[in-house]
Write a protein that holds these residues in place. Structure first.
Motif, PDB file in Angstrom:
ATOM      1  N   ALA A 162       0.849  -0.889   0.030  1.00  0.00           N
ATOM      2  CA  ALA A 162       0.067   0.161   0.326  1.00  0.00           C
ATOM      3  C   ALA A 162       1.090   1.225   0.110  1.00  0.00           C
ATOM      4  N   HIS A 163       0.892   2.299   1.179  1.00  0.00           N
ATOM      5  CA  HIS A 163       1.532   2.933   0.719  1.00  0.00           C
ATOM      6  C   HIS A 163       2.085   3.062   2.425  1.00  0.00           C
ATOM      7  N   MET A 168      -0.571   3.977   5.089  1.00  0.00           N
ATOM      8  CA  MET A 168      -1.605   2.868   6.103  1.00  0.00           C
ATOM      9  C   MET A 168      -0.602   1.227   6.428  1.00  0.00           C
ATOM     10  N   CYS A 192      -4.951  -3.635   2.045  1.00  0.00           N
ATOM     11  CA  CYS A 192      -4.010  -2.938   1.965  1.00  0.00           C
ATOM     12  C   CYS A 192      -4.087  -2.298   0.240  1.00  0.00           C
ATOM     13  N   LEU A 193      -4.651  -3.519  -0.338  1.00  0.00           N
ATOM     14  CA  LEU A 193      -5.497  -2.905  -2.278  1.00  0.00           C
ATOM     15  C   LEU A 193      -6.297  -2.268  -2.226  1.00  0.00           C
ATOM     16  N   TRP A 211      -5.399   1.354  -0.944  1.00  0.00           N
ATOM     17  CA  TRP A 211      -4.160   2.196  -1.603  1.00  0.00           C
ATOM     18  C   TRP A 211      -5.337   2.442  -2.893  1.00  0.00           C
ATOM     19  N   SER A 225      -7.048   6.044  -2.349  1.00  0.00           N
ATOM     20  CA  SER A 225      -6.637   7.321  -2.334  1.00  0.00           C
ATOM     21  C   SER A 225      -6.189   7.276  -4.084  1.00  0.00           C
ATOM     22  N   GLN A 226      -6.590   6.583  -5.009  1.00  0.00           N
ATOM     23  CA  GLN A 226      -6.472   6.315  -6.441  1.00  0.00           C
ATOM     24  C   GLN A 226      -7.843   7.257  -6.766  1.00  0.00           C
ATOM     25  N   HIS A 281     -11.509   2.773  -7.987  1.00  0.00           N
ATOM     26  CA  HIS A 281     -11.739   3.548  -6.499  1.00  0.00           C
ATOM     27  C   HIS A 281     -13.210   4.224  -6.837  1.00  0.00           C
ATOM     28  N   TYR A 317      -2.620   0.108 -10.501  1.00  0.00           N
ATOM     29  CA  TYR A 317      -1.782  -1.444  -9.464  1.00  0.00           C
ATOM     30  C   TYR A 317      -0.742  -1.495  -9.955  1.00  0.00           C
ATOM     31  N   LYS A 321       2.874   0.012  -9.018  1.00  0.00           N
ATOM     32  CA  LYS A 321       4.083  -0.200  -7.761  1.00  0.00           C
ATOM     33  C   LYS A 321       5.149  -0.947  -8.885  1.00  0.00           C
TER      34      LYS A 321
END
Length: 376
Positions: A143-144, A147, A171-172, A175, A178-179, A185, A353, A357
């Motif tokens: 994630a970031h 998180m 986590c996905l 992530w 925020s997108q 999202h 994603y 990444k």
């Protein structure tokens, strides 16, 4: 003036005993490597007390990390911050005990703000420290940084409730929360925020996964064969739920779990209909085969919030069903797990994603995978 009354051999022996006790605190699997490095120079040995994480990272380097420059920094007496930078190791790890390190230390977030935040959630229990560090490392990779701080906090609060089984999913979801310009999202009803607790986060992530599964199972096109025809019977209208939008709207309006049926629809095991009267949604109907009967049956008929409906409505639905020539329906089913996932939806969903990444994880492959989806 202070005098050291112990003979030099005693002082050396005492120092060696103290070092040995510190080295024994490292994971048994890595003690040999750590001890070998510590014996190379007194300043390296001193890391066992001053910076246990750095000693471990230099003795058990992660893939593609050459520890030679960082080792030289330590031996030359450079500041610990300089040696840690050479090893690409954040300074906040200095506060962790040797017991925390059970595998090579991966790259972890750093920075002034992160250090201040993570310092509030460091593990006090030596027993829990390895699990804490593993969770923090996985959250950072998946994630970031926000998180990562969150999972550290939640584990310290309730370690038994933070399980690694669904960490990838959470986590996905965090992530993609925020997108804002991604499909992932758009499918989120309740986004991740730092004030959520672990239980609320898990439920929200599971809800998101359900919607993701619906989209990847059905794709963008409506279901071509609904088995039956729309129509009216005794003042009631039978409306097909043949696409993601229709199913989602019905689920929200009727407060039911239709969105969980994506796999059943994709495998040709079910069809969904909305029963309405004067434009108002009255009930949701699921058509399917029952037991060994090759013909369609009314398997579920429920009102708002899964409430029971009247005998009259069951009779109306049965009359509508039998208006059709049921002998001509093609209701061949896929074996469970064999229906293809929509490739376009899969790629559109996960591409942001992969790009962010800079890798395609084995657990989230390019080729649509029903197994990967179920294991999230």
């Amino acid at each position: 003036m202070t005098f050291n009354l112990l003979p030099a051999p005693c002082r050396v022996t005492g120092r060696s005993d103290l070092l040995e006790r510190r080295l024994r605190r490292y994971h048994p699997h890595f003690q040999g490597a750590v001890r070998t490095l510590a014996m190379r120079h007194p300043r390296l040995a001193d890391l066992a007390a001053s910076f246990p994480a750095l000693l471990f990272a230099l003795a058990v380097p992660r893939t593609r990390l050459d520890p030679a420059r960082a080792i030289a920094c330590v031996v030359d007496g450079a500041p610990l911050a300089q040696a840690a930078a050479a090893a690409d190791l954040p300074l906040w790890l200095r506060k962790l005990p040797p017991e925390a390190f059970a595998r090579p230390v991966p790259r972890l977030p750093d920075g002034e703000l992160f250090r201040r935040q993570i310092a509030n959630h460091l593990p006090r229990s030596l027993k829990l420290a390895p699990c804490w560090l593993q969770l923090v490392a996985e959250a950072a990779e998946l994630a970031h940084a926000p998180m990562t701080v969150w999972i550290a906090r939640e584990f310290i609060r309730e370690p038994r409730r933070v399980r690694t089984a669904r960490l990838r999913l959470i986590c996905l979801w965090a992530w993609f929360s925020s997108q804002r310009t991604t499909l992932g999202h758009d499918l989120i009803e309740r986004p991740w925020t730092p004030d959520l607790g672990i239980d609320a986060a898990r439920l929200a992530a599971e809800d998101w996964r359900t919607v993701v599964a619906l989209h990847t199972n059905l794709g963008r096109l409506p279901i071509a064969d609904m088995w039956l025809r729309p129509g009216r019977m005794a003042g009631y209208e039978f409306v097909p739920l043949d696409c993601i939008a229709a199913i989602t709207e019905e689920a929200k309006a009727m407060r039911n779990c239709l969105r969980t049926l994506g796999s059943s629809l994709a495998h040709n095991h079910s069809r969904l209909w909305s029963i309405r009267k004067d434009g108002e949604r009255i009930a949701t109907l699921r058509i399917s085969r029952r037991y060994r009967d090759p013909l369609p049956n009314l398997v579920e008929l429920q009102g708002p919030g899964n409430a029971e409906v009247s005998r009259e409505l069951w009779w109306v639905a049965r009359q509508w069903l039998h208006k059709h020539d049921l002998s001509q329906l093609d209701m061949r089913q896929f074996d469970w797990g064999t229906a293809p996932i929509d490739r376009e939806s899969w790629t559109l969903l996960w591409r942001p994603y992969w790009l962010a990444k800079r890798r395609i994880p084995q657990w989230l492959p390019v080729a649509p995978s029903r197994t990967a989806l179920e294991l999230l």
